[in-house]
Design a protein around this motif. Sequence first.
Motif, PDB file in Angstrom:
ATOM      1  N   MET A  61       0.842  -1.199   0.000  1.00 41.70           N
ATOM      2  CA  MET A  61       0.000   0.000   0.000  1.00 41.70           C
ATOM      3  C   MET A  61       0.877   1.248   0.000  1.00 41.70           C
ATOM      4  O   MET A  61       1.944   1.254   0.599  1.00 41.70           O
ATOM      5  N   LYS A  62       0.379   2.297  -0.671  1.00 42.83           N
ATOM      6  CA  LYS A  62       1.138   3.525  -0.782  1.00 42.83           C
ATOM      7  C   LYS A  62       0.474   4.638   0.027  1.00 42.83           C
ATOM      8  O   LYS A  62      -0.714   4.580   0.354  1.00 42.83           O
ATOM      9  N   THR A  63       1.255   5.670   0.327  1.00 42.30           N
ATOM     10  CA  THR A  63       0.796   6.804   1.127  1.00 42.30           C
ATOM     11  C   THR A  63       0.973   8.094   0.339  1.00 42.30           C
ATOM     12  O   THR A  63       2.015   8.301  -0.297  1.00 42.30           O
ATOM     13  N   ALA A  64      -0.031   8.954   0.403  1.00 41.95           N
ATOM     14  CA  ALA A  64       0.044  10.278  -0.210  1.00 41.95           C
ATOM     15  C   ALA A  64       0.283  11.301   0.897  1.00 41.95           C
ATOM     16  O   ALA A  64      -0.499  11.403   1.837  1.00 41.95           O
ATOM     17  N   LEU A  65       1.377  12.037   0.801  1.00 43.66           N
ATOM     18  CA  LEU A  65       1.686  13.099   1.748  1.00 43.66           C
ATOM     19  C   LEU A  65       1.183  14.420   1.172  1.00 43.66           C
ATOM     20  O   LEU A  65       1.619  14.840   0.100  1.00 43.66           O
ATOM     21  N   LEU A  66       0.249  15.058   1.885  1.00 44.11           N
ATOM     22  CA  LEU A  66      -0.335  16.328   1.446  1.00 44.11           C
ATOM     23  C   LEU A  66       0.389  17.454   2.182  1.00 44.11           C
ATOM     24  O   LEU A  66       0.183  17.655   3.381  1.00 44.11           O
ATOM     25  N   ILE A  67       1.237  18.175   1.487  1.00 44.98           N
ATOM     26  CA  ILE A  67       2.112  19.165   2.119  1.00 44.98           C
ATOM     27  C   ILE A  67       1.688  20.567   1.716  1.00 44.98           C
ATOM     28  O   ILE A  67       1.608  20.891   0.530  1.00 44.98           O
ATOM     29  N   ASP A 126      10.953  12.210  -8.838  1.00 43.78           N
ATOM     30  CA  ASP A 126       9.814  11.962  -9.726  1.00 43.78           C
ATOM     31  C   ASP A 126       8.525  11.627  -8.985  1.00 43.78           C
ATOM     32  O   ASP A 126       7.534  11.226  -9.610  1.00 43.78           O
ATOM     33  N   ASN A 127       8.531  11.789  -7.671  1.00 43.93           N
ATOM     34  CA  ASN A 127       7.317  11.485  -6.900  1.00 43.93           C
ATOM     35  C   ASN A 127       6.782  12.720  -6.173  1.00 43.93           C
ATOM     36  O   ASN A 127       6.133  12.612  -5.145  1.00 43.93           O
ATOM     37  N   VAL A 128       7.062  13.910  -6.712  1.00 43.76           N
ATOM     38  CA  VAL A 128       6.596  15.162  -6.124  1.00 43.76           C
ATOM     39  C   VAL A 128       5.738  15.874  -7.155  1.00 43.76           C
ATOM     40  O   VAL A 128       6.182  16.121  -8.291  1.00 43.76           O
ATOM     41  N   ALA A 160       9.700   4.692  -2.623  1.00 40.12           N
ATOM     42  CA  ALA A 160       8.810   3.981  -3.542  1.00 40.12           C
ATOM     43  C   ALA A 160       7.368   3.948  -3.056  1.00 40.12           C
ATOM     44  O   ALA A 160       6.445   3.812  -3.856  1.00 40.12           O
ATOM     45  N   ARG A 161       7.165   4.071  -1.740  1.00 43.49           N
ATOM     46  CA  ARG A 161       5.812   3.910  -1.198  1.00 43.49           C
ATOM     47  C   ARG A 161       5.189   5.209  -0.709  1.00 43.49           C
ATOM     48  O   ARG A 161       4.107   5.193  -0.127  1.00 43.49           O
ATOM     49  N   MET A 162       5.846   6.340  -0.923  1.00 39.91           N
ATOM     50  CA  MET A 162       5.287   7.630  -0.516  1.00 39.91           C
ATOM     51  C   MET A 162       5.472   8.662  -1.615  1.00 39.91           C
ATOM     52  O   MET A 162       6.583   8.878  -2.083  1.00 39.91           O
ATOM     53  N   ASP A 163       4.359   9.275  -2.023  1.00 37.90           N
ATOM     54  CA  ASP A 163       4.377  10.354  -3.000  1.00 37.90           C
ATOM     55  C   ASP A 163       3.944  11.646  -2.318  1.00 37.90           C
ATOM     56  O   ASP A 163       3.141  11.625  -1.370  1.00 37.90           O
ATOM     57  N   CYS A 164       4.467  12.768  -2.785  1.00 34.69           N
ATOM     58  CA  CYS A 164       4.193  14.073  -2.184  1.00 34.69           C
ATOM     59  C   CYS A 164       3.336  14.923  -3.117  1.00 34.69           C
ATOM     60  O   CYS A 164       3.667  15.084  -4.299  1.00 34.69           O
ATOM     61  N   MET A 166      -5.729  11.963  -5.599  1.00 38.25           N
ATOM     62  CA  MET A 166      -6.759  11.033  -6.058  1.00 38.25           C
ATOM     63  C   MET A 166      -6.695  10.838  -7.563  1.00 38.25           C
ATOM     64  O   MET A 166      -6.896   9.721  -8.066  1.00 38.25           O
ATOM     65  N   ARG A 167      -6.417  11.897  -8.293  1.00 37.86           N
ATOM     66  CA  ARG A 167      -6.326  11.783  -9.752  1.00 37.86           C
ATOM     67  C   ARG A 167      -5.077  11.023 -10.184  1.00 37.86           C
ATOM     68  O   ARG A 167      -5.052  10.401 -11.245  1.00 37.86           O
ATOM     69  N   HIS A 168      -4.052  11.068  -9.327  1.00 37.05           N
ATOM     70  CA  HIS A 168      -2.770  10.498  -9.717  1.00 37.05           C
ATOM     71  C   HIS A 168      -2.710   8.985  -9.561  1.00 37.05           C
ATOM     72  O   HIS A 168      -2.107   8.281 -10.389  1.00 37.05           O
ATOM     73  N   GLY A 169      -3.304   8.460  -8.490  1.00 40.79           N
ATOM     74  CA  GLY A 169      -3.187   7.020  -8.265  1.00 40.79           C
ATOM     75  C   GLY A 169      -3.979   6.556  -7.068  1.00 40.79           C
ATOM     76  O   GLY A 169      -4.840   7.270  -6.547  1.00 40.79           O
ATOM     77  N   SER A 170      -3.669   5.351  -6.598  1.00 40.75           N
ATOM     78  CA  SER A 170      -4.372   4.736  -5.476  1.00 40.75           C
ATOM     79  C   SER A 170      -3.483   4.774  -4.232  1.00 40.75           C
ATOM     80  O   SER A 170      -2.336   4.302  -4.268  1.00 40.75           O
ATOM     81  N   TYR A 171      -4.029   5.315  -3.137  1.00 38.06           N
ATOM     82  CA  TYR A 171      -3.277   5.441  -1.888  1.00 38.06           C
ATOM     83  C   TYR A 171      -4.151   4.967  -0.735  1.00 38.06           C
ATOM     84  O   TYR A 171      -5.348   5.251  -0.681  1.00 38.06           O
ATOM     85  N   SER A 172      -3.536   4.258   0.195  1.00 38.95           N
ATOM     86  CA  SER A 172      -4.284   3.768   1.351  1.00 38.95           C
ATOM     87  C   SER A 172      -4.430   4.844   2.418  1.00 38.95           C
ATOM     88  O   SER A 172      -5.434   4.884   3.130  1.00 38.95           O
TER      89      SER A 172
END
Length: 338
Positions: A1-7, A51-53, A26-30, A81-87
């Motif tokens: 499962m991946k995590t989205a960090l809302l900064i 490449d994950n920001v 690999a498991r956290m996008d910003c 939400m538009r970018h991918g699936s995050y738990s």
Amino acid sequence: MKTALLITAYRSPSQFGRLVRAVSGARMDCFVHIDRKSDIAPFKAAVRGLDNVFFVIDRYSVALEHSSHVLAILAAARLAMRHGSYSYFVSLTGQCYPLASNDEISGTLDALYPQEIIDSRVCKPGCWCAGWGRWQKLETSRAIIQKWLGKDRYETWHGKLARAPLNLIEMVLTLFSGRPKDRLERLGYRYSAGSHMWMLSDHAMKFILERAENDRALMKIFRGISTPEESFFQTVLTAAEFTGTRAKFEKHHISIDHGLNRMERSDILRFICDARGTVNNLRHPLVVTMQEREFIERSRALFGRKFDETVDHAILDFIDVLRALPSQERNSLASRPL
């Protein structure tokens, strides 16, 4: 499962870059919202090569105690939400910093899923937020005062004096038109409040975004209510359509008590310095420095706030060393008594 960090950030591109690079993996996008008043170019330069920001394009001019902060977080969440699936979706500011390693953060959230990790209290007599819930209709006037005084002076007696006439007008409005929290109850919500630092599941975030999009009455109320960034998300999650029953909500709800005049060491949500010595800071947490290094060592929290590299750069270096320790060695530090 991946995590989205809302900064959400507005200052110190170099510290923002350090935060993002610390959690990059690999498991956290910003997903980042930069205050429209700030030049976004230095923030993008600070994370060049990653490449994950992802940055929000349509930005808001964010002010304290203003619905613009809520809108900024929602914009980052929609982008995710538009970018991918995050738990999980984790709310952070540019002055937060990870206290645990990336593997520990991801592993802990995997184990907790789908619990909602949020500090929340229903605003009722006896609660610390009992006095909240009056109308705050003059948001634009407050934003102008804040811009004129600056964010630091806005919190001093200068700002209090400048806001006094606005507070009086809004007290009269509340007296004659009724409290906004009463209107929220008629819509099916219980007015609740807590920190705007939270970790919410994909189920919760989808529900919040749906309500923000479709419940116009809800959004209208939060455009004119005090401290919306610390009450909007908590209040939306009290809707019966999300909770099902109160018992179900309590089962999947981790609520952290935050007392004053002491150093906080929450089990999971965040590490925060409310007060140091005899100095109280009821409105905002203090900047964490090397004075708190022993508390940092023992904290089980995944993230901490707030940090300022211009005040104490060494504490961030210290945390980087801790994060690199083997988990067994780090756990031995955490278990030592103060």
